[in-house]
Design an enzyme around this catalytic site. Structure first.
Site, PDB file in Angstrom:
ATOM      1  N   GLY A  16       0.853  -1.246  -0.056  1.00 25.37           N
ATOM      2  CA  GLY A  16       0.085  -0.075   0.210  1.00 25.37           C
ATOM      3  C   GLY A  16       0.842   1.392   0.056  1.00 25.37           C
ATOM      4  O   GLY A  16       0.410   2.354   0.155  1.00 25.37           O
ATOM      5  N   SER A  19       0.181   5.284  -1.754  1.00 27.10           N
ATOM      6  CA  SER A  19      -0.638   6.299  -1.618  1.00 27.10           C
ATOM      7  C   SER A  19      -0.888   6.679  -0.048  1.00 27.10           C
ATOM      8  O   SER A  19      -0.419   5.729   0.722  1.00 27.10           O
ATOM      9  CB  SER A  19      -2.205   5.718  -1.891  1.00 27.10           C
ATOM     10  OG  SER A  19      -3.242   6.752  -1.485  1.00 27.10           O
ATOM     11  N   TYR A 159     -15.300  -3.922   6.772  1.00 22.53           N
ATOM     12  CA  TYR A 159     -14.045  -3.433   7.092  1.00 22.53           C
ATOM     13  C   TYR A 159     -13.602  -3.347   8.701  1.00 22.53           C
ATOM     14  O   TYR A 159     -12.510  -3.813   8.970  1.00 22.53           O
ATOM     15  CB  TYR A 159     -14.138  -1.713   6.668  1.00 22.53           C
ATOM     16  CG  TYR A 159     -12.740  -1.073   7.105  1.00 22.53           C
ATOM     17  CD1 TYR A 159     -11.861  -0.979   6.270  1.00 22.53           C
ATOM     18  CD2 TYR A 159     -12.420  -0.121   8.194  1.00 22.53           C
ATOM     19  CE1 TYR A 159     -10.553  -0.567   6.496  1.00 22.53           C
ATOM     20  CE2 TYR A 159     -11.582   0.503   8.350  1.00 22.53           C
ATOM     21  CZ  TYR A 159     -10.561   0.363   7.517  1.00 22.53           C
ATOM     22  OH  TYR A 159      -9.153   0.974   7.803  1.00 22.53           O
ATOM     23  N   SER A 162     -12.493  -6.962   9.305  1.00 18.94           N
ATOM     24  CA  SER A 162     -11.238  -7.501   8.634  1.00 18.94           C
ATOM     25  C   SER A 162     -10.194  -6.601   9.736  1.00 18.94           C
ATOM     26  O   SER A 162      -9.146  -7.310   9.721  1.00 18.94           O
ATOM     27  CB  SER A 162     -11.116  -6.704   7.280  1.00 18.94           C
ATOM     28  OG  SER A 162     -10.811  -5.456   7.402  1.00 18.94           O
ATOM     29  N   LYS A 163     -10.496  -5.572  10.261  1.00 18.73           N
ATOM     30  CA  LYS A 163      -9.313  -4.990  11.165  1.00 18.73           C
ATOM     31  C   LYS A 163      -9.213  -5.737  12.452  1.00 18.73           C
ATOM     32  O   LYS A 163      -8.161  -5.699  13.005  1.00 18.73           O
ATOM     33  CB  LYS A 163      -9.658  -3.529  11.073  1.00 18.73           C
ATOM     34  CG  LYS A 163      -9.434  -2.689   9.761  1.00 18.73           C
ATOM     35  CD  LYS A 163      -8.002  -2.940   9.331  1.00 18.73           C
ATOM     36  CE  LYS A 163      -7.583  -2.115   8.006  1.00 18.73           C
ATOM     37  NZ  LYS A 163      -6.414  -2.349   7.465  1.00 18.73           N
TER      38      LYS A 163
HETATM   39  P1  NAD Z   1      -5.229   4.698   0.819  1.00 19.03           P
HETATM   40  O1  NAD Z   1      -6.355   4.181   0.032  1.00 19.03           O
HETATM   41  O2  NAD Z   1      -4.533   6.195   0.476  1.00 19.03           O
HETATM   42  O3  NAD Z   1      -4.034   3.603   0.482  1.00 19.03           O
HETATM   43  C1  NAD Z   1      -4.300   2.195   0.326  1.00 19.03           C
HETATM   44  C2  NAD Z   1      -3.225   1.694  -0.643  1.00 19.03           C
HETATM   45  O4  NAD Z   1      -3.446   0.280  -0.850  1.00 19.03           O
HETATM   46  C3  NAD Z   1      -3.675   2.453  -2.129  1.00 19.03           C
HETATM   47  O5  NAD Z   1      -2.304   2.495  -2.707  1.00 19.03           O
HETATM   48  C4  NAD Z   1      -4.066   1.053  -2.803  1.00 19.03           C
HETATM   49  O6  NAD Z   1      -3.696   1.008  -4.209  1.00 19.03           O
HETATM   50  C5  NAD Z   1      -3.310  -0.213  -2.176  1.00 19.03           C
HETATM   51  N1  NAD Z   1      -4.121  -1.373  -2.295  1.00 19.03           N
HETATM   52  C6  NAD Z   1      -5.409  -1.952  -2.253  1.00 19.03           C
HETATM   53  N2  NAD Z   1      -5.635  -2.618  -2.578  1.00 19.03           N
HETATM   54  C7  NAD Z   1      -4.388  -3.468  -2.749  1.00 19.03           C
HETATM   55  C8  NAD Z   1      -4.116  -4.655  -3.083  1.00 19.03           C
HETATM   56  N3  NAD Z   1      -4.973  -5.756  -3.241  1.00 19.03           N
HETATM   57  N4  NAD Z   1      -2.683  -5.071  -3.282  1.00 19.03           N
HETATM   58  C9  NAD Z   1      -1.814  -3.969  -3.227  1.00 19.03           C
HETATM   59  N5  NAD Z   1      -2.005  -2.829  -2.773  1.00 19.03           N
HETATM   60  C10 NAD Z   1      -3.380  -2.480  -2.815  1.00 19.03           C
HETATM   61  O7  NAD Z   1      -5.646   4.593   2.076  1.00 19.03           O
HETATM   62  P2  NAD Z   1      -4.676   4.823   3.497  1.00 19.03           P
HETATM   63  O8  NAD Z   1      -5.742   5.752   4.342  1.00 19.03           O
HETATM   64  O9  NAD Z   1      -3.419   5.144   3.445  1.00 19.03           O
HETATM   65  O10 NAD Z   1      -4.876   3.429   4.367  1.00 19.03           O
HETATM   66  C11 NAD Z   1      -3.738   2.713   4.617  1.00 19.03           C
HETATM   67  C12 NAD Z   1      -3.922   1.581   5.408  1.00 19.03           C
HETATM   68  O11 NAD Z   1      -4.281   2.351   6.808  1.00 19.03           O
HETATM   69  C13 NAD Z   1      -5.303   0.643   5.087  1.00 19.03           C
HETATM   70  O12 NAD Z   1      -4.802  -0.644   5.629  1.00 19.03           O
HETATM   71  C14 NAD Z   1      -6.275   1.227   6.072  1.00 19.03           C
HETATM   72  O13 NAD Z   1      -7.277   0.478   6.258  1.00 19.03           O
HETATM   73  C15 NAD Z   1      -5.411   1.734   7.304  1.00 19.03           C
HETATM   74  N6  NAD Z   1      -6.350   2.649   8.123  1.00 19.03           N
HETATM   75  C16 NAD Z   1      -6.430   3.870   7.570  1.00 19.03           C
HETATM   76  C17 NAD Z   1      -7.063   4.875   8.349  1.00 19.03           C
HETATM   77  C18 NAD Z   1      -7.626   6.310   7.641  1.00 19.03           C
HETATM   78  O14 NAD Z   1      -8.221   7.018   8.420  1.00 19.03           O
HETATM   79  N7  NAD Z   1      -7.154   6.768   6.523  1.00 19.03           N
HETATM   80  C19 NAD Z   1      -7.554   4.592   9.543  1.00 19.03           C
HETATM   81  C20 NAD Z   1      -7.381   3.282  10.054  1.00 19.03           C
HETATM   82  C21 NAD Z   1      -6.634   2.478   9.206  1.00 19.03           C
END
Ligand code: NAD
Length: 251
Positions: A16, A19, A159, A162-163
């Site tokens: 990931g 992004s 979601y 999963s978490k």
């Molecule tokens: P984001 O959407 O900006 O980034 C997620 C990245 O994962 C993207 O680049 C996407 O292309 C990649 N991705 C998706 N499916 C994929 C796959 N099958 N194989 C490889 N890459 C894949 O989201 P973010 O906010 O940066 O989130 C990052 C992590 O943090 C995630 O696991 C998310 O659940 C977790 N998270 C985010 C938040 C929040 O508020 N943003 C809160 C809690 C947890």
């Protein structure tokens, strides 16, 4: 060693990494001296992260974390490119497909579990296998959970489940991998500004921001700092832990 070079000698895989939070983690790790393998299904995003990194020996790679073959290829490519396995791994790839329980489809449930939970399993297993086989001493696996895996959230039945699974998986991995010197911890962000939360209606984000004792939503860098700590030897006696990075939300 100076704090800003805590990760010198480290090869870090960040899924990931193309992004949001993953991109911030790649940047932070590179600043601390790590070599970074930026893995994402979005190749353009991973390449953009690579371009933004501090000079060093880094690589952008394509992976679908939900596919065992793709994950095996990724680990093989890292070995070929860097002549060693990653000794730090951040499972940050994740998706949301929000819908209320009464309307949630089987497809949306499966899709989110596939990336967030199965993906974390596949990558954790493959990285740990490669590390153990190499005879390397020690490693750190950092999994991105979420505070909603503990408290639930409207519209996130898939979601949040999963978490919660990611957190349990991490604790089991911590128990099983300790004998190899590999630590495994979970980071539980609250609400962090990123392309993922850009999809959330502003009035919902405003509501959560107002509930945060520290008075603001999180930034990707807030999470990246904690990941750098967990990747480094500064956290050498921490495994199986879940670190909330929420500004105090839901305490
Ligand atoms: P984001 O959407 O900006 O980034 C997620 C990245 O994962 C993207 O680049 C996407 O292309 C990649 N991705 C998706 N499916 C994929 C796959 N099958 N194989 C490889 N890459 C894949 O989201 P973010 O906010 O940066 O989130 C990052 C992590 O943090 C995630 O696991 C998310 O659940 C977790 N998270 C985010 C938040 C929040 O508020 N943003 C809160 C809690 C947890």
């Amino acid at each position: 060693m100076a704090a800003h070079l805590r990760l010198r000698g480290t090869l870090a895989l960040v899924t990931g990494g193309g992004s949001g939070i993953g991109r911030a983690i790649c940047a932070r790790f590179a600043r601390e001296g790590a070599q970074v393998a930026i893995a994402d299904c979005d190749e353009a995003g991973a390449a953009q992260t690579l371009r933004g990194l501090q000079a060093g020996d880094h690589q952008a790679l394509r992976v679908d974390v939900g596919c065992a073959k793709s994950v095996a290829d990724l680990v093989a490519q890292i070995q070929a490119r860097f002549s060693r396995p990653a000794n730090v791994c951040v499972n940050c790839a994740g998706i949301t497909m929000d819908e209320f329980l009464l309307k949630q489809t089987e497809e949306a449930f499966d899709a989110v579990l596939r990336v967030n939970l199965k993906g974390t399993f596949l990558v954790t297993q493959a990285v740990a296998k490669a590390l153990v086989a190499s005879g390397a001493s020690g490693g750190s696996i950092i999994n991105l959970g979420s505070i909603v895996g503990k408290v639930g959230n409207l519209g996130q039945v898939n979601y949040s489940a999963s978490k919660a699974g990611v957190e349990a998986l991490s604790k089991t991995a911590a128990k099983e991998l300790a004998r190899y010197g590999i630590r495994c911890n979970t980071v539980l962000p609250g609400f962090v500004r990123s392309p993922m939360t850009d999809k959330v209606p502003q009035k919902v984000l405003d509501k959560f921001a107002a509930m945060v004792p520290l008075g603001r939503l999180g930034e990707p860098e807030d999470v990246a700092e904690v990941c750098a700590f967990l990747a480094s030897d500064d956290s050498r006696y921490i495994t199986g832990a879940s670190l909330e990075v929420t500004g105090g939300l839901f305490i």
